[in-house]
Design an enzyme around this catalytic site. Structure first.
Site, short mmCIF file in Angstrom:
data_model
loop_
_atom_site.label_atom_id
_atom_site.label_comp_id
_atom_site.label_asym_id
_atom_site.label_seq_id
_atom_site.Cartn_x
_atom_site.Cartn_y
_atom_site.Cartn_z
N LYS A 33 0.83 -1.21 0.00
CA LYS A 33 0.00 0.00 0.00
C LYS A 33 0.86 1.25 0.00
O LYS A 33 0.51 2.24 -0.64
CB LYS A 33 -0.94 0.01 1.21
N LYS B 58 -3.89 -10.31 -6.02
CA LYS B 58 -5.09 -10.61 -5.24
C LYS B 58 -6.29 -9.77 -5.72
O LYS B 58 -6.10 -8.60 -6.07
CB LYS B 58 -4.75 -10.26 -3.79
N LYS C 238 -10.53 -4.85 -3.09
CA LYS C 238 -11.54 -3.78 -3.11
C LYS C 238 -10.95 -2.52 -3.71
O LYS C 238 -11.63 -1.76 -4.38
CB LYS C 238 -11.92 -3.37 -1.68
P1 TYM Z 1 -9.96 -6.68 4.33
O1 TYM Z 1 -11.07 -5.70 4.50
O2 TYM Z 1 -8.89 -6.35 3.36
O3 TYM Z 1 -10.54 -8.08 3.97
C1 TYM Z 1 -11.57 -8.68 4.74
C2 TYM Z 1 -11.42 -10.17 4.73
O4 TYM Z 1 -11.46 -10.67 3.40
C3 TYM Z 1 -10.29 -11.44 3.11
N1 TYM Z 1 -9.90 -11.22 1.71
C4 TYM Z 1 -9.72 -12.18 0.81
N2 TYM Z 1 -9.83 -13.52 0.90
C5 TYM Z 1 -9.60 -14.24 -0.22
N3 TYM Z 1 -9.26 -13.69 -1.41
C6 TYM Z 1 -9.13 -12.35 -1.54
N4 TYM Z 1 -8.83 -11.80 -2.71
C7 TYM Z 1 -9.38 -11.53 -0.40
N5 TYM Z 1 -9.36 -10.20 -0.18
C8 TYM Z 1 -9.67 -10.02 1.13
C9 TYM Z 1 -9.24 -10.90 4.07
O5 TYM Z 1 -8.21 -11.82 4.28
C10 TYM Z 1 -10.06 -10.63 5.31
O6 TYM Z 1 -10.26 -11.81 6.05
N6 TYM Z 1 -7.05 -5.80 8.26
C11 TYM Z 1 -8.24 -6.49 7.83
C12 TYM Z 1 -9.47 -6.14 8.63
C13 TYM Z 1 -9.32 -6.31 10.12
C14 TYM Z 1 -9.44 -7.54 10.82
C15 TYM Z 1 -9.31 -7.18 12.20
C16 TYM Z 1 -9.65 -8.86 10.43
C17 TYM Z 1 -9.11 -5.32 11.01
N7 TYM Z 1 -9.11 -5.85 12.27
C18 TYM Z 1 -9.37 -8.15 13.19
C19 TYM Z 1 -9.72 -9.82 11.43
C20 TYM Z 1 -9.58 -9.47 12.79
C21 TYM Z 1 -8.51 -6.13 6.40
O7 TYM Z 1 -8.12 -5.10 5.92
O8 TYM Z 1 -9.30 -7.01 5.75
#
Ligand code: TYM
Length: 336
Positions: A116, A199, A202
């Site tokens: 990022k 990957k 979003k």
């Molecule tokens: P985020 O918002 O990027 O993604 C949310 C969840 O979706 C999964 N994910 C994917 N899985 C498979 N293939 C993909 N292309 C893909 N893109 C995203 C992510 O692995 C995630 O599980 N930092 C985290 C949010 C967060 C969090 C937490 C998660 C903040 N605090 C505490 C668990 C526990 C994030 O940005 O996820």
């Protein structure tokens, strides 16, 4: 098992954009599958979203949308605690303490920070670097046992485990439960439809690269037709064909089959056939979730009541951990 004896499962999504098929397969649907076996907390991490530039109006809307999507996917608000991160101030408070126990070297090694910050050029916020401290706070505040996430978040949970072990060791008490990671056997890393080496994300500026959970059936079909595939025409399990592997993974995850079973179903068929079948499978699953999400978005009062009650409940738990940590690190208890 009575709810009081269940272990804690917790997870979250960043409402920084519309949620994607990657979020669904890597995270949300596993939350739904596992929810009966755990005491669950799911939330939208709006504070994390601020680590990159956000339009305030869109951020608010996307935060509602994230919670509506959780419910539409099958999370039961009657049993799970659903809330918004910023409504529980203990997240930011514990994050400060954890920041004092994480090393700069650890933070700057995080893959997500490297990726990022490379995209942001000169204007890299300090929040992007310290992001894992807030995420560790999210998890450790609730004495969490299991965190179901996609592959890309594993590193952040590993650092969370390291901090928990480190602080338990320094203070010679059990301040935090050390959480386990859950990633699904298929669907833990869904790739971009436009560049299958990256990957599905979003934040990808190319909207054809991702299926959003609010896409219409027509948009889904068009995006799949445009999906980048590989040279050749035979559908096989071959790492040299990353575009095809991605479609096989998506279909396998959505059909609860293995990628090789999907290959057998397509013997003698062309890539175009695989694309259409994958689109149909996505529409079958995502269509009803999208319709329910959009319907819930017309009932913001209902959503509000859920995450207000959720925050109240979450705070009761969070305050216990925070008070213990404040006490152990040497802060004087407030008498208010
Ligand atoms: P985020 O918002 O990027 O993604 C949310 C969840 O979706 C999964 N994910 C994917 N899985 C498979 N293939 C993909 N292309 C893909 N893109 C995203 C992510 O692995 C995630 O599980 N930092 C985290 C949010 C967060 C969090 C937490 C998660 C903040 N605090 C505490 C668990 C526990 C994030 O940005 O996820």
């Amino acid at each position: 098992m009575p709810p009081t004896q269940k272990k804690i499962m917790l997870s979250a999504v960043q409402p920084s954009h519309l949620l994607t098929l990657g979020n669904y397969l890597g995270a949300l649907r596993n939350w739904v599958k596992l929810q009966d076996d755990y005491t669950c907390l799911f939330f939208a991490v709006d504070l994390h979203a601020l680590t990159v530039k956000q339009d305030p109006k869109k951020l608010r809307e996307q935060t509602y949308l994230a919670l509506a999507t959780y419910i539409a996917t099958g999370i039961r608000p009657e049993t799970a605690t659903l809330f918004i991160q910023s409504h529980v101030p203990e997240h930011a408070e514990l994050a400060w303490i954890l920041n004092c126990f994480i090393y700069m070297g650890e933070l700057s090694r995080m893959t997500q920070f490297k990726e990022k910050s490379a995209r942001q050029g000169q204007a890299i916020s300090a929040g992007l670097l310290t992001y894992p401290a807030l995420m560790a706070s999210d998890i450790l505040l609730y004495q969490t046992h299991l965190v179901p996430v996609g592959e890309d978040q594993k590193q952040h949970i590993e650092i969370t485990r390291d901090i928990a072990i480190r602080m338990n060791h320094i203070y010679e008490v059990s301040l935090f439960t050390v959480p386990e990671i859950y990633t699904p056997p298929v669907g833990a890393r869904i790739m971009s439809l436009q560049n299958p080496m990256c990957k599905m994300s979003k934040s990808d500026p190319d909207s054809n690269s991702a299926i959003y959970l609010t896409d219409t059936n027509d948009q889904i079909l068009k995006k799949l037709k445009k999906a980048v595939t590989d040279s050749g025409s035979e559908i096989t399990l071959d790492d040299q064909k990353p575009g095809i592997q991605n479609l096989l993974q998506i279909q396998a995850a959505l059909s609860e089959k293995t990628p090789s079973e999907i290959v057998s179903e397509h013997t003698g068929k062309q890539y175009g056939h695989l694309k259409i079948k994958t689109a149909e499978k996505i529409i079958e699953t995502i269509g009803p979730i999208r319709d329910r999400t959009l319907e819930l978005m017309t009932h913001k009062d209902y959503l509000h009541s859920i995450f207000q009650a959720g925050a109240k409940h979450a705070r009761e738990r969070a305050q216990k951990t925070l008070a213990h940590v404040y006490d152990q690190v040497g802060l004087i208890k407030g008498r208010y």
